[in-house]
Write an enzyme that holds these catalytic residues in place. Structure first.
Site: not given
Ligand code: ATP
Length: 329
Positions: A189, A324, A124
């Site tokens: 994640k 978060r 995002r």
């Molecule tokens: P939000 O809660 O706003 O969705 P988010 O940090 O989870 O926040 P996303 O845009 O959903 O953001 O996902 C991008 C983020 O995921 C990156 O900024 C990084 O922190 C994380 N990320 C990137 N690659 C991976 C991966 N292979 N596995 C897990 N996490 C990852």
């Protein structure tokens, strides 16, 4: 990817040693041409291929390469009828980018893109998604809805529900959804979802639903991810097949988009609750540079989240905030 490199990769995919001579024979080229192609695989795809004198070349672990026949075998007849086209790529900048460049012109007809590797995977607000060849599952599905773009907000949650349910179906336990659509195991994640919508304000509108699932993240690569992460090799008690998961995910995403078209988010609210990992817990939301603390009170019928603050409850929408768990910052 060029056919010779693709062929070489398919030979090496079993994770066993293959001598230079055997590979040269299989590819119909010289041993030095094999050696050059091995170097290109390492440089372009980041694969760590070991070369041992007297034994040959091998990958650090077997790779289950994507196979459109095996993926299609998991689709129900209804999903097959609805699937307009499916493309399986070795490498691309982003599967969401491919899907956005080739949107379906009719409603209720899916187009799907999968790739072994993304060089510009994104999350995002332009955040980066870290990738490795053959170690993740990347699926993007485009679907056209006869409804205004503003009504597609809840689709991220629908995609999250589908991914969480498919993972449970395949044997994963203890995973949870973090609003609006991340799949976590513990606080780490495992899977990210990116829904991008386009179209007319009063409809029709098209959504591209992108799903990334970590099967295996090498430690060195994990070090590039700026939040806690995990993968199925660490989190799952069973070994899962990427092709099987791809097929089941596509099948269920097609079904979910059909259901969302007629009933919106309503049938998914209870299904979301089954996996909602944060209800009743202290959280922090980030709204631009501002952060707000409160208790997470679940989701609303339109897909927003409810934050209980000292002054009362407020609803927030996915486009505006990041969530978060308190203590994860
Ligand atoms: P939000 O809660 O706003 O969705 P988010 O940090 O989870 O926040 P996303 O845009 O959903 O953001 O996902 C991008 C983020 O995921 C990156 O900024 C990084 O922190 C994380 N990320 C990137 N690659 C991976 C991966 N292979 N596995 C897990 N996490 C990852």
């Amino acid at each position: 990817m060029n056919p010779a490199r693709d062929h070489l990769l398919r030979q090496l995919a079993d994770g066993r040693f293959h001598s230079g001579e055997q590979l040269a024979r299989a590819l119909g080229v010289s041993r030095s041409a094999v050696w050059k192609q091995i170097q290109r695989l390492e440089a372009d795809l980041g694969l760590a291929i070991s070369a041992v004198r007297g034994r040959g070349y091998r990958l650090p672990a077997p790779l289950e390469l994507l196979d459109s026949d095996r993926i299609s075998a998991e689709l129900s007849d209804a999903a097959k009828d609805t699937l307009g086209a499916m493309s399986v790529l070795s490498m691309t900048a982003s599967t969401n980018g491919c899907a956005s460049a080739d949107l379906p012109m009719e409603s209720g007809c899916a187009r799907v893109w999968l790739a072994e590797h993304q060089t510009e995977g994104r999350g995002r607000r332009g955040r980066r998604w870290v990738s490795a060849f053959g170690e993740k599952l990347y699926i993007s599905m485009a679907w056209r809805f006869d409804m205004p773009m503003t009504e597609l907000g809840g689709l991220s949650l629908v995609a999250g529900v589908v991914v969480a349910e498919v993972l449970a179906h395949l044997g994963l336990e203890g995973h949870a959804l973090k609003w609006p659509n991340d799949v976590l195991v513990g606080r780490r994640k495992l899977s990210g979802i990116l829904v991008e919508v386009s179209g007319e304000a009063d409809g029709p509108a098209t959504a591209v639903i992108g799903v990334g699932v970590n099967f295996r993240v090498p430690e060195a690569q994990g070090a590039q991810i700026d939040q806690p992460w995990t993968d199925l090799s660490r989190a799952s008690p069973v070994v899962m097949s990427r092709n099987r998961m791809a097929g089941i995910l596509i099948d269920r995403l097609i079904h979910a988009c059909g259901l969302f078209s007629t009933e919106r988010l309503r049938p998914f609210l209870g299904r979301w609750e089954r996996f909602d990992g944060l209800t009743g817990q202290p959280v922090r939301i980030m709204h631009g540079k501002r952060s707000i603390d409160g208790i997470y009170r679940g989701i609303t019928p339109s897909g927003g989240m409810v934050l209980e603050e000292a002054s009362g409850c407020s609803e927030y929408h996915a486009g505006e905030v990041s969530l978060r768990k308190d203590g994860d910052l």
